[in-house]
Write a protein that holds these residues in place. Structure first.
Motif, PDB file in Angstrom:
ATOM      1  N   VAL A 294       0.811  -1.144  -0.083  1.00 32.99           N
ATOM      2  CA  VAL A 294      -0.060  -0.038   0.064  1.00 32.99           C
ATOM      3  C   VAL A 294       1.006   1.173  -0.131  1.00 32.99           C
ATOM      4  CG1 VAL A 294      -0.158  -0.417   2.799  1.00 32.99           C
ATOM      5  CG2 VAL A 294      -1.821   1.059   1.324  1.00 32.99           C
ATOM      6  N   GLY A 295       0.408   2.249  -0.633  1.00 32.59           N
ATOM      7  CA  GLY A 295       1.444   3.573  -0.725  1.00 32.59           C
ATOM      8  C   GLY A 295       0.722   4.483  -1.278  1.00 32.59           C
ATOM      9  N   ASN A 296       1.075   5.889  -1.026  1.00 31.46           N
ATOM     10  CA  ASN A 296       0.388   7.112  -1.188  1.00 31.46           C
ATOM     11  C   ASN A 296       1.581   7.787  -1.864  1.00 31.46           C
ATOM     12  OD1 ASN A 296      -1.736   8.929  -0.482  1.00 31.46           O
ATOM     13  ND2 ASN A 296       0.068  10.074   0.583  1.00 31.46           N
ATOM     14  N   ALA A 297       0.668   8.519  -2.895  1.00 27.91           N
ATOM     15  CA  ALA A 297       1.568   9.537  -3.728  1.00 27.91           C
ATOM     16  C   ALA A 297       0.729  10.660  -4.328  1.00 27.91           C
ATOM     17  CB  ALA A 297       2.261   8.762  -4.903  1.00 27.91           C
ATOM     18  N   LEU A 298       1.554  11.749  -4.824  1.00 22.87           N
ATOM     19  CA  LEU A 298       0.591  12.852  -5.414  1.00 22.87           C
ATOM     20  C   LEU A 298       0.793  12.391  -6.950  1.00 22.87           C
ATOM     21  CD1 LEU A 298      -0.609  15.637  -5.507  1.00 22.87           C
ATOM     22  CD2 LEU A 298       1.606  16.586  -5.986  1.00 22.87           C
ATOM     23  N   TRP A 299      -0.732  12.238  -7.499  1.00 24.64           N
ATOM     24  CA  TRP A 299      -0.613  11.831  -8.871  1.00 24.64           C
ATOM     25  C   TRP A 299      -1.004  13.173  -9.558  1.00 24.64           C
ATOM     26  CZ3 TRP A 299       1.228   7.082  -9.514  1.00 24.64           C
ATOM     27  CH2 TRP A 299       1.133   6.324  -8.337  1.00 24.64           C
TER      28      TRP A 299
END
Ligand SMILES: Nc1nc2c(c(=O)[nH]1)N[C@H]1C(S)=C(S)[C@@H](COP(=O)(O)O)O[C@H]1N2
Ligand SMILES: [Mo]
Length: 515
Positions: A294-299
């Motif tokens: 699981v991960g989080n980024a600015l798309w």
């Protein structure tokens, strides 16, 4: 017995293997110089993947998992070299067998390469037969030197024979090592070029995303996952045993199927749409409770709805099927385009063009849906069909057709099995419920009261949060667990379920000692 060997080569299998290596290395070298000639190793590798039984493919994926898919490239080379041994041994009797085999290699190479995105037909048609001819020439030469080196009936003083053997040794070792070196140069070129192309596309690059308030480690605690994850820390999951190299100049996105108007867009066309920045947490359905998939980024990219509005889906087009350049598919209800979650076709990740492993040049990001039903990387087609009309890649393999992300929380510190000092310790971790947001996180030591954690300022309802809570640890062995409540007020279930078929549930528990 001896007479029968006459002037036959002694090591035909080795000769065949080296000849194949030379042919492969040449195609790889060319591919390293220009994206218009696809790598034969990659083409043949994907070809093998496409035509291998699904069970074998699933096995390979489960074995290699998230590991670097260099394994397939190596596997392809090994299979090719083994084939070379067979060809070498068979062709001793009739060289026409080698001609046929290398001819077939050229034909298959041309067929596979022409199917690859961005291939230049003329270059491919020239390059592949040249490589095959070089392989054949190598085989012929090695056969001759080999036979001369081990001519049994020659009356000999030993000197001529030694010289012939040295010549054979030099030629075979030279060709073999040369092929390996050339292949390495080609590979390096392929990777360098694809990076250059990626960086030079002039794709939208956002203002520095990690300077946004709270975008990193709000609590500045060791062992706590950063809120925005950068490649290569961002997890990677896909079936692509060879990471596709897409030529952005020839890439297109086709929207078709049950639509009023088929639409084909280039990367430049997409660049002309309004660009949007979104913090979205992506999760793999295979993620175990407490897991790292699981991960989080600015798309950054284009709203899916803006693109789709041009195509105008027909009534009854209940499913969106985004397809990748290598034929992988996701599938989700058309409703998800319009229900406010606002999916985007991402071209950028954390301020740079999408990294290759994460889908360059374009991928889908649909907040709130697991990756396997939504997040197609190396996107090239969006097809509209009915909900029942198609099952995407993982559905017939035993995974649920619908994949909403379940509310989850994870303890990052202390880690399982860690011993902390007796007294107060700041426990911390992550929690996510994309589209719903997180309203509360609680932690429990043994059977004590649940303690409410402090939550970081959410970047969006689609992004995960960090949480932390000071807990007093008495001496001894403890069980520590966590649970999150989403923005609708629903607390994640304590009922454990394994990832298959629609995502793991249960509370993350770690064993902690205090001394
Ligand atoms: N083309 C393609 N896209 C894909 C996949 C794939 O196998 N092929 N896997 C999906 C799955 S299962 C997940 S969880 C996400 C992972 O995205 P990431 O590798 O960028 O983290 O990609 C999705 N997109
Ligand atoms: Mo996944």
């Amino acid at each position: 017995m001896r007479e029968m060997e006459t002037t036959r080569p002694r090591f035909p299998g080795l000769d065949g293997m080296i000849a194949v290596a030379v042919a492969l290395a040449l195609t790889e070298l060319l591919a390293g110089f220009t994206v218009r000639v696809p790598s034969a190793i990659a083409s043949v590798g994907s070809f093998m993947v496409d035509y291998s039984p699904p069970a074998a493919k699933d096995f390979a994926i489960s074995v290699f998992g998230t590991a670097d898919k260099g394994a397939l490239a190596i596997g392809t080379v090994v299979v090719a070299l083994l084939l070379g041994i067979v060809i070498g041994r068979l062709a001793v009797r009739r060289f026409s067998i080698a001609v046929a085999a290398f001819g077939l290699f050229a034909l298959l190479g041309v067929a596979a390469a022409l199917g690859a995105a961005g291939a230049d037909p003329v270059l491919v048609l020239v390059a592949t037969p040249v490589a095959a001819a070089a392989g054949l020439g190598t085989l012929r030469m090695l056969y001759r030197l080999d036979a001369e080196a081990f001519r049994p009936e020659e009356p000999t003083d030993g000197v001529a024979e030694d010289r012939a053997r040295r010549r054979y040794l030099l030629a075979s070792a030279g060709a073999g090592l040369g092929a390996a070196a050339v292949m390495a140069v080609g590979r390096a070129g392929i990777i360098r070029r694809s990076e250059q192309v990626r960086v030079s596309t002039g794709l939208p690059v956002s203002d520095n995303p990690v300077t946004a308030p709270g975008a990193n480690n709000s609590f500045n605690l060791e062992g706590l996952t950063p809120i925005v994850q950068h490649d290569p820390d961002f997890y990677r999951i896909d079936t692509a045993l060879v990471v596709p190299i897409v030529n952005p100049e020839t890439w297109t996105l086709r929207v078709h199927g049950m639509v009023e108007q088929e639409v084909v867009l280039t990367l430049d066309d997409l660049g002309d749409f309004e660009q949007h920045d979104r913090y979205v947490t992506l999760s793999c359905v295979s993620n175990e409770v407490g897991g790292l998939l699981v991960g989080n980024a600015l798309w950054r990219g284009v709203r899916l709805v803006d693109v789709i509005d041009r195509a105008k889906p027909l009534d009854g087009a209940g499913q969106v099927v985004p397809r990748s350049v290598d034929g992988w598919t996701a599938g989700f209800p058309t409703e998800a385009v319009y229900d406010g979650r606002d999916p985007i076709i991402a071209l950028g990740m954390n301020g740079v063009p999408l990294p290759r492993k994460h889908g360059f040049p374009a991928r889908l990001v649909v907040p709130g849906l697991y990756g396997y039903v939504s997040a197609t990387k190396w996107l090239t087609e969006i097809e509209f069909t009915t909900w029942d009309g198609f099952d995407s890649y993982w559905v017939p393999r035993g995974w649920a057709k619908e994949g909403p992300i379940k509310t989850q929380s994870r303890i990052d510190r202390p880690s399982n099995g860690e011993t902390v000092a007796v007294g107060s310790y700041t426990v911390a971790g992550m929690a996510w419920a994309p589209t719903r947001g997180i309203s509360k996180v609680e932690c429990q030591l043994g059977e004590a009261e649940w303690q409410e954690a402090v939550i970081s300022v959410p970047l969006s309802d689609d992004a995960w949060v960090q949480w932390k809570v000071d807990i007093d640890f008495p001496e001894g062995a403890h069980r520590l667990r966590v649970r999150a409540t989403d923005g609708t007020g629903e607390t994640q279930t304590s009922e454990p379920q394994s990832p298959r078929p629609d995502g793991a549930t249960g509370w993350h528990v770690v064993a902690v000692g205090a001394a």
